[in-house]
Design a protein around this motif. Structure first.
Motif, PDB file in Angstrom:
ATOM      1  N   LYS A   1       1.702  10.850   4.468  1.00 37.84           N
ATOM      2  CA  LYS A   1       2.655   9.798   4.822  1.00 37.84           C
ATOM      3  C   LYS A   1       2.421   9.307   6.244  1.00 37.84           C
ATOM      4  O   LYS A   1       2.484   8.105   6.524  1.00 37.84           O
ATOM      5  CB  LYS A   1       4.081  10.331   4.667  1.00 37.84           C
ATOM      6  N   VAL A   2       2.134  10.240   7.167  1.00 36.57           N
ATOM      7  CA  VAL A   2       1.866   9.857   8.554  1.00 36.57           C
ATOM      8  C   VAL A   2       0.591   9.020   8.650  1.00 36.57           C
ATOM      9  O   VAL A   2       0.524   8.005   9.368  1.00 36.57           O
ATOM     10  CB  VAL A   2       1.766  11.114   9.437  1.00 36.57           C
ATOM     11  N   LYS A   3      -0.452   9.424   7.909  1.00 31.08           N
ATOM     12  CA  LYS A   3      -1.693   8.657   7.923  1.00 31.08           C
ATOM     13  C   LYS A   3      -1.499   7.263   7.346  1.00 31.08           C
ATOM     14  O   LYS A   3      -2.041   6.284   7.863  1.00 31.08           O
ATOM     15  CB  LYS A   3      -2.769   9.415   7.125  1.00 31.08           C
ATOM     16  N   MET A   4      -0.731   7.156   6.287  1.00 34.44           N
ATOM     17  CA  MET A   4      -0.481   5.846   5.699  1.00 34.44           C
ATOM     18  C   MET A   4       0.321   4.950   6.643  1.00 34.44           C
ATOM     19  O   MET A   4       0.097   3.743   6.719  1.00 34.44           O
ATOM     20  CB  MET A   4       0.267   6.011   4.371  1.00 34.44           C
ATOM     21  N   GLU A   5       1.246   5.556   7.389  1.00 29.28           N
ATOM     22  CA  GLU A   5       2.026   4.782   8.356  1.00 29.28           C
ATOM     23  C   GLU A   5       1.145   4.293   9.507  1.00 29.28           C
ATOM     24  O   GLU A   5       1.262   3.137   9.953  1.00 29.28           O
ATOM     25  CB  GLU A   5       3.170   5.643   8.889  1.00 29.28           C
ATOM     26  N   GLU A   6       0.234   5.150   9.992  1.00 31.70           N
ATOM     27  CA  GLU A   6      -0.698   4.721  11.036  1.00 31.70           C
ATOM     28  C   GLU A   6      -1.616   3.620  10.536  1.00 31.70           C
ATOM     29  O   GLU A   6      -1.885   2.655  11.262  1.00 31.70           O
ATOM     30  CB  GLU A   6      -1.518   5.923  11.516  1.00 31.70           C
TER      31      GLU A   6
ATOM     32  N   ARG B   1      -0.945   1.480   8.197  1.00 36.38           N
ATOM     33  CA  ARG B   1      -0.163   0.257   8.029  1.00 36.38           C
ATOM     34  C   ARG B   1       0.044  -0.437   9.375  1.00 36.38           C
ATOM     35  O   ARG B   1      -0.011  -1.665   9.466  1.00 36.38           O
ATOM     36  CB  ARG B   1       1.175   0.582   7.392  1.00 36.38           C
ATOM     37  N   LYS B   2       0.275   0.357  10.436  1.00 38.93           N
ATOM     38  CA  LYS B   2       0.431  -0.235  11.761  1.00 38.93           C
ATOM     39  C   LYS B   2      -0.850  -0.909  12.231  1.00 38.93           C
ATOM     40  O   LYS B   2      -0.819  -1.993  12.833  1.00 38.93           O
ATOM     41  CB  LYS B   2       0.854   0.852  12.754  1.00 38.93           C
ATOM     42  N   LYS B   3      -2.003  -0.266  11.951  1.00 42.09           N
ATOM     43  CA  LYS B   3      -3.276  -0.870  12.329  1.00 42.09           C
ATOM     44  C   LYS B   3      -3.510  -2.176  11.575  1.00 42.09           C
ATOM     45  O   LYS B   3      -3.977  -3.158  12.155  1.00 42.09           O
ATOM     46  CB  LYS B   3      -4.421   0.108  12.054  1.00 42.09           C
ATOM     47  N   LEU B   4      -3.196  -2.187  10.281  1.00 44.53           N
ATOM     48  CA  LEU B   4      -3.357  -3.414   9.508  1.00 44.53           C
ATOM     49  C   LEU B   4      -2.420  -4.505  10.011  1.00 44.53           C
ATOM     50  O   LEU B   4      -2.787  -5.687  10.051  1.00 44.53           O
ATOM     51  CB  LEU B   4      -3.104  -3.129   8.029  1.00 44.53           C
ATOM     52  N   THR B   5      -1.219  -4.123  10.418  1.00 43.55           N
ATOM     53  CA  THR B   5      -0.272  -5.111  10.928  1.00 43.55           C
ATOM     54  C   THR B   5      -0.764  -5.753  12.214  1.00 43.55           C
ATOM     55  O   THR B   5      -0.709  -6.988  12.385  1.00 43.55           O
ATOM     56  CB  THR B   5       1.094  -4.445  11.163  1.00 43.55           C
ATOM     57  N   SER B   6      -1.268  -4.928  13.143  1.00 39.54           N
ATOM     58  CA  SER B   6      -1.777  -5.474  14.401  1.00 39.54           C
ATOM     59  C   SER B   6      -3.023  -6.330  14.190  1.00 39.54           C
ATOM     60  O   SER B   6      -3.168  -7.395  14.804  1.00 39.54           O
ATOM     61  CB  SER B   6      -2.087  -4.334  15.373  1.00 39.54           C
ATOM     62  N   ALA B   7      -3.920  -5.888  13.294  1.00 44.93           N
ATOM     63  CA  ALA B   7      -5.130  -6.679  13.033  1.00 44.93           C
ATOM     64  C   ALA B   7      -4.800  -7.991  12.340  1.00 44.93           C
ATOM     65  O   ALA B   7      -5.370  -9.045  12.672  1.00 44.93           O
ATOM     66  CB  ALA B   7      -6.108  -5.858  12.187  1.00 44.93           C
TER      67      ALA B   7
ATOM     68  N   LYS C   1       0.829  -1.204   0.000  1.00 42.32           N
ATOM     69  CA  LYS C   1       0.000   0.000   0.000  1.00 42.32           C
ATOM     70  C   LYS C   1       0.861   1.250   0.000  1.00 42.32           C
ATOM     71  O   LYS C   1       0.565   2.236  -0.678  1.00 42.32           O
ATOM     72  CB  LYS C   1      -0.910  -0.011   1.239  1.00 42.32           C
ATOM     73  N   ASP C   2       1.991   1.213   0.771  1.00 41.22           N
ATOM     74  CA  ASP C   2       2.864   2.380   0.818  1.00 41.22           C
ATOM     75  C   ASP C   2       3.529   2.633  -0.524  1.00 41.22           C
ATOM     76  O   ASP C   2       3.631   3.753  -0.982  1.00 41.22           O
ATOM     77  CB  ASP C   2       3.928   2.191   1.899  1.00 41.22           C
ATOM     78  N   THR C   3       3.988   1.536  -1.160  1.00 41.23           N
ATOM     79  CA  THR C   3       4.625   1.710  -2.467  1.00 41.23           C
ATOM     80  C   THR C   3       3.625   2.210  -3.487  1.00 41.23           C
ATOM     81  O   THR C   3       3.944   3.057  -4.327  1.00 41.23           O
ATOM     82  CB  THR C   3       5.217   0.373  -2.927  1.00 41.23           C
ATOM     83  N   ASP C   4       2.400   1.712  -3.388  1.00 38.70           N
ATOM     84  CA  ASP C   4       1.380   2.196  -4.316  1.00 38.70           C
ATOM     85  C   ASP C   4       1.114   3.682  -4.106  1.00 38.70           C
ATOM     86  O   ASP C   4       0.916   4.440  -5.058  1.00 38.70           O
ATOM     87  CB  ASP C   4       0.091   1.397  -4.142  1.00 38.70           C
ATOM     88  N   SER C   5       1.094   4.077  -2.822  1.00 40.90           N
ATOM     89  CA  SER C   5       0.821   5.496  -2.564  1.00 40.90           C
ATOM     90  C   SER C   5       1.952   6.373  -3.078  1.00 40.90           C
ATOM     91  O   SER C   5       1.722   7.459  -3.589  1.00 40.90           O
ATOM     92  CB  SER C   5       0.625   5.709  -1.056  1.00 40.90           C
TER      93      SER C   5
END
Length: 469
Positions: free
Chosen positions: A327-332, A334-340, A269-273
């Motif tokens: 970038k900050v929103k995408m990082e947050e 990504r962290k939520k997706l990782t924990s879920a 998702k980050d690379t796509d963004s």
């Protein structure tokens, strides 16, 4: 003493809290804000005077939209008439029994008379009130109180109140989920504290908030959502503290197949963004250059535009600030997706709750793979046929026991002295529930086949049928 003070402070209304307004059988959820104008049942008022009062307090709306605490009178109200008739057979509703006109009532309001005083004036100026029976008199008083008294009760949000509010005002937003059916879902799903629950719902966040309230801020809730983001309007109306939100996780349904297959890539998702951002910049620059070329080709429309360096620096800073925020929103995210995803990959969820407008069968078959054995699941649907399909498919593939397809029926009763009877108006149906329990499937377990004896019998009988025809 400190615990008593803390509990008393929690039971009082403060700015930022969500409250439920009640008047009769009508409810509305609002947030307490400074000088906020609220319109409820064709009346407007401000909530500032309610701050610091206890939940459950009844207020009366005064002139100018201010609120005043109303003292609730006990038995022995002055509106109760001592004289009453034996029956209502001789009373004729010809519209001339009330001496007060609409203009007279408006004049009484301008003079400052309150709702109870206006009702008393209506009783005194009614020529048929004393001839009515005691039951008819109480019914008349109740009707006039509802019309002229402006009493509103402020309540603390709960599952029952919010479910009744949504079902009474906007039932389509919650898939016509009735509050008794919601209570059965929480019971059949065995929702309790310190458990891991998967929730998939499109009921404006009402089911999600109910599960979080039942868990009490302990455990974890994984919300599976369709589309671009989760809907949590109903959950926010509960007014949960920040500790409750820490137990909430979210995961999109579009990534479930990749998670089950083990091909989920959270960095994609980050690379796509980044690529999308570079593409947007290239497209923007290409549009500018193409516009310059087009202007150069058309000599009559050619215009010279001078760009201020300071203005260009401001635009560049704004562009960098927006890119940093994104970038900050995408990082947050990504962290939520990782924990879920970490919670889902263990496949040891303690329960599954589904209530959506989509067809529940494919959703149920996917999400059941994340539930541990010997755990309950419950599926709500407004119609019966989709749940029958889920029931049939679960029976064929195995892995579940104690499957039950039920529907709830609710009817309210009026319980008063000598007047106990069911209320005539009631909802037609509360939807259907499919519940069951997961079990561990054996490795050598195969799909059930038709018995051999029955298959041979059909093979033998088929030639005889052909010969007779």
């Amino acid at each position: 003493a400190e615990c008593a003070e803390d509990s008393d402070a929690e039971s009082r209304i403060s700015y930022g809290d969500y409250i439920v307004l009640k008047r009769g059988d009508v409810f509305k959820s609002v947030q307490v804000e400074n000088k906020k104008k609220v319109i409820f049942e064709k009346q407007w008022f401000f909530l500032d005077n309610a701050v610091g009062q206890l939940y459950g307090t009844m207020f009366e709306i005064e002139a100018g939209g201010s609120l005043r605490v109303k003292m609730v009178k006990r038995a022995g109200s002055s509106l109760n008439s001592k004289e009453a008739g034996q029956d209502n057979r001789h009373i004729v509703d010809d519209g001339r029994s009330q001496k007060l006109t609409r203009d007279d009532i408006e004049t009484l309001k301008e003079q400052g008379l309150k709702g109870q005083e206006i009702v008393q004036q209506l009783i005194d100026n009614s020529t048929t009130f004393k001839d009515k029976t005691e039951f008819a008199q109480q019914k008349y008083i109740k009707k006039k109180k509802k019309k002229y008294e402006s009493d509103i009760t402020f309540l603390k949000p709960s599952t029952r109140l919010l479910a009744m509010m949504y079902h009474g005002r906007e039932p389509g937003k919650i898939c016509h989920l009735r509050y008794d059916t919601l209570a059965q879902m929480l019971t059949l799903g065995n929702i309790h504290a310190s458990s891991k629950i998967i929730v998939f719902e499109t009921c404006a966040g009402l089911v999600l908030g109910s599960v979080m309230e039942r868990m009490g801020g302990y455990g974890s809730v994984i919300q599976m959502y369709p589309g671009g983001g989760p809907t949590r309007a109903g959950m926010e109306s509960f007014g949960f503290p920040s500790s409750f939100h820490e137990t909430l996780h979210e995961f999109p349904m579009c990534k479930v197949n990749a998670l089950l297959a083990g091909t989920l890539d959270l960095s994609e998702k980050d690379t796509d963004s980044r690529t999308d951002g570079s593409r947007d910049g290239q497209v923007h620059s290409s549009q500018q250059t193409s516009g310059v070329f087009e202007e150069g080709n058309t000599e009559p429309q050619r215009m010279e535009v001078s760009i201020d360096p300071e203005e260009e620096m401001k635009r560049e800073k704004l562009r960098q600030q927006r890119a940093q925020e994104k970038k900050v929103k995408m990082e947050e995210r990504r962290k939520k997706l990782t924990s879920a995803s970490a919670l889902l990959q263990s496949r040891d969820a303690d329960g599954l709750v589904i209530a959506s407008r989509f067809h529940p069968c494919p959703v149920l078959m996917r999400l059941l793979k994340f539930v541990a054995p010997s755990r309950p699941f419950v599926v709500y649907c407004q119609y019966r046929e989709p749940l029958i399909e889920c029931y049939t498919q679960l029976r064929e593939q195995g892995g579940t026991i104690n499957l039950r397809l039920t529907d709830s029926w609710l009817r309210r009763y009026q319980v008063l002295p000598n007047r106990t009877h069911p209320v005539l108006l009631m909802s037609g149906g509360g939807g259907y529930l499919l519940s069951g329990t997961t079990v561990a499937k054996s490795v050598n377990q195969q799909k059930s086949e038709e018995p051999a004896a029955k298959r041979l019998k059909l093979d033998v009988s088929s030639p005889s049928c052909e010969s007779t025809t």
